[in-house]
Design an enzyme around this catalytic site. Structure first.
Site, PDB file in Angstrom:
ATOM      1  N   HIS A 391       0.765  -0.969  -0.210  1.00 10.95           N
ATOM      2  CA  HIS A 391       0.071  -0.396   0.429  1.00 10.95           C
ATOM      3  C   HIS A 391       0.097   1.139   0.279  1.00 10.95           C
ATOM      4  O   HIS A 391       2.251   0.982   0.254  1.00 10.95           O
ATOM      5  CB  HIS A 391      -1.156  -0.130   0.735  1.00 10.95           C
ATOM      6  CG  HIS A 391      -0.249   0.389   2.604  1.00 10.95           C
ATOM      7  ND1 HIS A 391       0.555   1.390   3.326  1.00 10.95           N
ATOM      8  CD2 HIS A 391      -0.084  -0.674   2.932  1.00 10.95           C
ATOM      9  CE1 HIS A 391       1.173   1.106   4.624  1.00 10.95           C
ATOM     10  NE2 HIS A 391       0.762  -0.469   4.235  1.00 10.95           N
ATOM     11  N   CYS A 410       3.413  -4.963   6.409  1.00 15.26           N
ATOM     12  CA  CYS A 410       2.735  -4.549   5.325  1.00 15.26           C
ATOM     13  C   CYS A 410       4.139  -4.075   4.879  1.00 15.26           C
ATOM     14  O   CYS A 410       5.238  -3.943   4.534  1.00 15.26           O
ATOM     15  CB  CYS A 410       1.751  -3.862   5.140  1.00 15.26           C
ATOM     16  SG  CYS A 410       0.447  -3.914   5.215  1.00 15.26           S
TER      17      CYS A 410
END
Length: 472
Positions: A391, A410
């Site tokens: 992201h 992430c």
């Protein structure tokens, strides 16, 4: 993970014209099992969203580290998962922590709860409700996912709750999107997908990818049944599910559980392949007294080949399309104690923006609230059910990317808040990626991701994959 995502802040009408909803044997409700942990870190990268039944997981999740790692309040000169950052990189990492906290302050007090929970099946026909605390509902829309048919509903006089006007239809998958604001005008959003119950004597399968879609070369066919298929009947059910493609690749099924059957070829799909999924489940037994009702064919197309490799040691991602490197992007992966899974992962969903809350995966302060709750996280693409995303990161210092690993698991890419600038590295990757594309993580000290965690069966050898077929 889900879901209440803070995406596409377009308000929709609260009630819709009444129309008859037809039964839906459409695609799979997203699975959102939460991973709990007691490990905490000050740097932010976990994604969470508010979804049916409360906050559900949309969080960055790697392998959770030791209590010693958890006690570290900020990345030190040796906190990178792979190398010692320079003094300037450490300063950038510490600056990111401060920016993380600042990004979390402007969060709406409005908390939306959607019932039933995201990803569930077998729900009652009168069990649907949307409520809000700390604010008022501004919009609620509900539709049958396969047909797009709107479901009319009524908003309460105090704008605190919403319900459909009539019972739902059996064997149908629905999607609800809700918006709210708090007293300061700060917006919150929630989205949930769920399926209603079949008759007690029937079962259906919810599948992905969608009919008519174009997907990346790593996209498996994944079917989630709303009732368990007993082992004695799995061969018959699997035989009634066929996947063919015009490139001639052999496609084999693998049972991950009594309710989940995935199918894929030995290697990634050939680009440009046209694939057909046929479900001839009508009359097929799943368990004593329970029989299938579907007779359906679904078609999808495999697009160009794109495989992106994230090297957590060099902090770079290399994007390869049709065998050619088209871009190298600086990234920041999971820090010590929260390292990113190794292995082959498939993009299973894309959100222009989403909301991330650490409480959904156990990153909490002493008051039980999330260490962070960040709205408008841009260009988020899911890589696992347990919360691994790639992201955009608008709150980190630009010097972090390509230099040091600072996240909770992430993969972060430099971006701007809201995701509306098409010129950032994260925007470029988002706009040039599709569901089914492959992201490979290497050189992480973490374990290889489990094949059942998301659409990630490529991490299983072909021999083991075939052994999981009831027809082998």
């Amino acid at each position: 993970m889900h879901r209440t995502k803070q995406s596409k802040s377009v308000e929709r009408p609260v009630a819709a014209l009444e129309t008859r909803v037809t039964p839906d044997s459409g695609n799979t409700p997203a699975e959102r099992p939460a991973r709990k942990t007691t490990v905490r870190r000050a740097s932010l990268a976990v994604v969470a969203v508010i979804a049916g039944g409360g906050i559900a997981l949309t969080a960055c999740g790697g392998h959770h580290g030791s209590a010693k790692a958890a006690a570290t309040a900020a990345p030190s000169a040796t906190s990178s998962a792979t190398a010692s950052p320079s003094a300037s990189a450490s300063a950038s990492a510490n600056a990111q922590i401060r920016e993380d906290a600042a990004a979390a302050r402007n969060v709406s007090a409005a908390k939306i709860t959607i019932t039933p929970q995201n990803g569930t099946t077998g729900n009652g026909l009168n069990s649907t409700k949307v409520t809000v605390t700390g604010g008022t509902l501004t919009s609620v829309t509900m539709k049958a996912k396969a047909t797009g048919t709107a479901v009319p509903g009524t908003l309460s006089a105090d704008h605190k709750s919403w319900k459909p006007n009539a019972p739902l239809v059996r064997s149908t998958q629905y999607e609800i999107s809700a918006g709210a604001t708090d007293a300061q005008g700060r917006a919150a959003a929630a989205t949930t997908t769920f399926a209603t119950t079949t008759a007690t004597t029937k079962f259906v399968g919810y599948f992905t990818p969608e009919d008519g879609s174009t997907v990346g070369v790593g996209m498996p066919v994944s079917i989630n049944f709303d009732k368990p298929v007993f082992s004695a009947h799995r061969a018959a059910v699997e035989k009634a599910v066929t996947v063919t493609d015009d490139s001639g690749q052999q496609v084999v099924g693998h049972w991950f559980s009594s309710t989940r059957l995935d199918l894929r070829p030995q290697n990634y799909w050939q680009p440009g392949t046209h694939v057909s999924l046929t479900l001839k489940l009508a009359g097929v037994k799943a368990e004593p007294g329970v029989y299938g009702v579907q007779d359906k064919t679904v078609n999808f197309t495999v697009g160009r080949s794109q495989v992106s490799t994230v090297d957590t040691k060099t902090h770079l991602m290399t994007v390869v399309r049709d065998g050619q490197v088209i871009r190298t992007i600086p990234i920041s992966a999971g820090a010590d104690g929260h390292t990113t899974y190794d292995g082959q992962m498939v993009i299973s969903e894309k959100d222009q923006t989403t909301r991330m809350n650490g409480a959904t995966v156990g990153f909490t302060d002493s008051d039980g609230k999330g260490e962070y709750d960040i709205p408008d996280v841009p260009h988020a693409m899911r890589l696992s059910n347990s919360g691994t995303f790639i992201h955009g990161n608008y709150w980190g210092d630009p010097s972090v990317f390509g230099t040091v690993n600072t996240s909770h698991g992430c993969i972060g890419i430099e971006d701007l808040k809201g995701g509306k600038n098409p010129n950032t590295p994260a925007a470029w990757f988002y706009n040039n990626s599709m569901v089914g594309d492959v992201v490979i993580v290497k050189n992480s000290p973490d374990k290889t991701i489990q094949p059942s965690n998301g659409l990630n069966g490529w991490n299983m050898s072909w021999a083991n994959w075939v052994a999981g077929s009831a027809l082998s």
